[in-house]
Scaffold this active site. Structure first.
Site, mmCIF file in Angstrom:
data_model
loop_
_atom_site.group_PDB
_atom_site.id
_atom_site.type_symbol
_atom_site.label_atom_id
_atom_site.label_comp_id
_atom_site.label_asym_id
_atom_site.label_seq_id
_atom_site.Cartn_x
_atom_site.Cartn_y
_atom_site.Cartn_z
ATOM 1 N N LEU A 131 -24.590 -3.623 -29.541
ATOM 2 C CA LEU A 131 -24.509 -4.040 -28.151
ATOM 3 C C LEU A 131 -25.156 -2.991 -27.267
ATOM 4 O O LEU A 131 -25.155 -1.798 -27.586
ATOM 5 C CB LEU A 131 -23.038 -4.229 -27.726
ATOM 6 C CG LEU A 131 -22.228 -5.286 -28.474
ATOM 7 C CD1 LEU A 131 -20.780 -5.272 -27.983
ATOM 8 C CD2 LEU A 131 -22.828 -6.669 -28.312
ATOM 9 N N ASP A 132 -25.721 -3.434 -26.133
ATOM 10 C CA ASP A 132 -26.255 -2.495 -25.158
ATOM 11 C C ASP A 132 -25.177 -1.504 -24.731
ATOM 12 O O ASP A 132 -23.978 -1.809 -24.799
ATOM 13 C CB ASP A 132 -26.762 -3.235 -23.916
ATOM 14 C CG ASP A 132 -28.002 -4.074 -24.181
ATOM 15 O OD1 ASP A 132 -28.635 -3.866 -25.230
ATOM 16 O OD2 ASP A 132 -28.321 -4.925 -23.343
ATOM 17 N N LYS A 133 -25.603 -0.359 -24.243
ATOM 18 C CA LYS A 133 -24.662 0.673 -23.805
ATOM 19 C C LYS A 133 -23.645 0.128 -22.813
ATOM 20 O O LYS A 133 -22.447 0.405 -22.914
ATOM 21 C CB LYS A 133 -25.424 1.838 -23.172
ATOM 22 C CG LYS A 133 -24.519 2.931 -22.578
ATOM 23 C CD LYS A 133 -25.326 4.067 -21.996
ATOM 24 C CE LYS A 133 -26.047 3.651 -20.732
ATOM 25 N NZ LYS A 133 -25.101 3.426 -19.595
#
Length: 291
Positions: A131-133
């Site tokens: 997942l993105d940050k």
């Protein structure tokens, strides 16, 4: 070495064809072949060309890869589920999945390796859905190569708060392209005819004139797919400073992988997991009567 056993119920001309029949990847098979001792039939070490007969007992090294040696870090992990095969973690927003220049000493990968160091000194990190940050939600980690290869039907459901009113279900079918500068990938993606295929299904949950709470399903799962697609139709995510604008109400993108399911090859059943919205997410839902 850690081994997993397979009871053979029909004849195979070689172990290789059994592995292909079971759906193991060529990369996994290649790694198994690198080291002597990864194949054992009826307690005898053999090579991959050895035939298999009905009734044989085959043992495979479940982690033929070299151990992960990234910097470990002490990071509290919100564990959703754990067994011998999988580890599911509820990732907080603001935590990068993998080390990078900005998050070299504190990231989820380092935290997982620290957590696993006593359980498995030769642990190899296998995050199956990064997942993105700034995206919160459920991460699946396979604890060995076999579990990574044998997992099936991973289904992810995202929830987000976007700007404006979305009243009807819709399908966003727009190709996404990575912007490059002198051959180096930039962070931002764009909609472009020469991009990669990407489809997003959008389901409204609740809405008002300011914001909408939506559920999303992805086909393809490109980097930033949800963010790019919603911005392209005039409904950027709240707090998305890259494709929309910063928010005074939340300091990150209002996006969470809230539900996930998969077929567990050992338990031979579908597993389903769901996590709660983060508190800052809940505050917006309550404030704008979207809950």
């Amino acid at each position: 070495m850690n081994f997993q056993e397979f009871h053979i119920y029909k004849d195979y001309s070689s172990i290789y064809y059994f592995l292909k029949d079971e759906g193991f990847s060529e990369n996994y098979i290649k790694n198994l072949r690198k080291t002597w001792g990864n194949f054992v039939i009826n307690d005898e070490i053999v090579n991959i060309r050895k035939p298999l007969k009905n009734g044989d007992n085959l043992k495979l090294n479940d982690s033929p890869n070299q151990k992960t040696t990234i910097m470990q870090c002490r990071l509290p992990l919100d564990i959703v589920f754990e067994d011998e095969n999988y580890l599911l973690i509820n990732k907080l927003s603001g935590i990068s999945c993998m080390p990078n220049r900005r998050h070299y000493t504190k990231n989820l990968a380092g935290g997982i390796c620290f957590y696993m160091k006593d359980k498995n000194p030769n642990f190899v990190l296998r995050i199956l859905n990064r997942l993105d940050k700034d995206t919160a939600g459920i991460i699946i980690v396979a604890k060995d190569s076999i579990s990574q290869n044998k997992i099936k039907d991973i289904d992810k459901t995202y929830f987000a708060i976007c700007q404006g009113k979305i009243e009807k279900e819709m399908i966003i079918d727009s190709k996404i392209k990575t912007i490059t500068n002198n051959g180096i990938n930039e962070q931002k993606r764009i909609i472009a005819n020469d991009g990669q295929d990407a489809i997003t299904y959008v389901y409204p949950i609740s809405y008002n004139h300011s914001y909408s709470l939506i559920k999303l399903k992805l086909i393809h799962g490109r980097t930033h797919q949800i963010r790019v697609h919603l911005s392209s139709i005039g409904h950027p995510l709240i707090g998305d400073s890259l494709y929309g604008q910063k928010s005074n109400e939340i300091d990150h993108t209002a996006l969470i992988c809230k539900e996930i399911s998969f077929y567990h090859y050992i338990d031979k059943e579908d597993k389903y997991f769901e996590v709660d919205f983060p508190e800052d997410f809940k505050n917006i839902l309550t404030c704008y009567n979207l809950d």
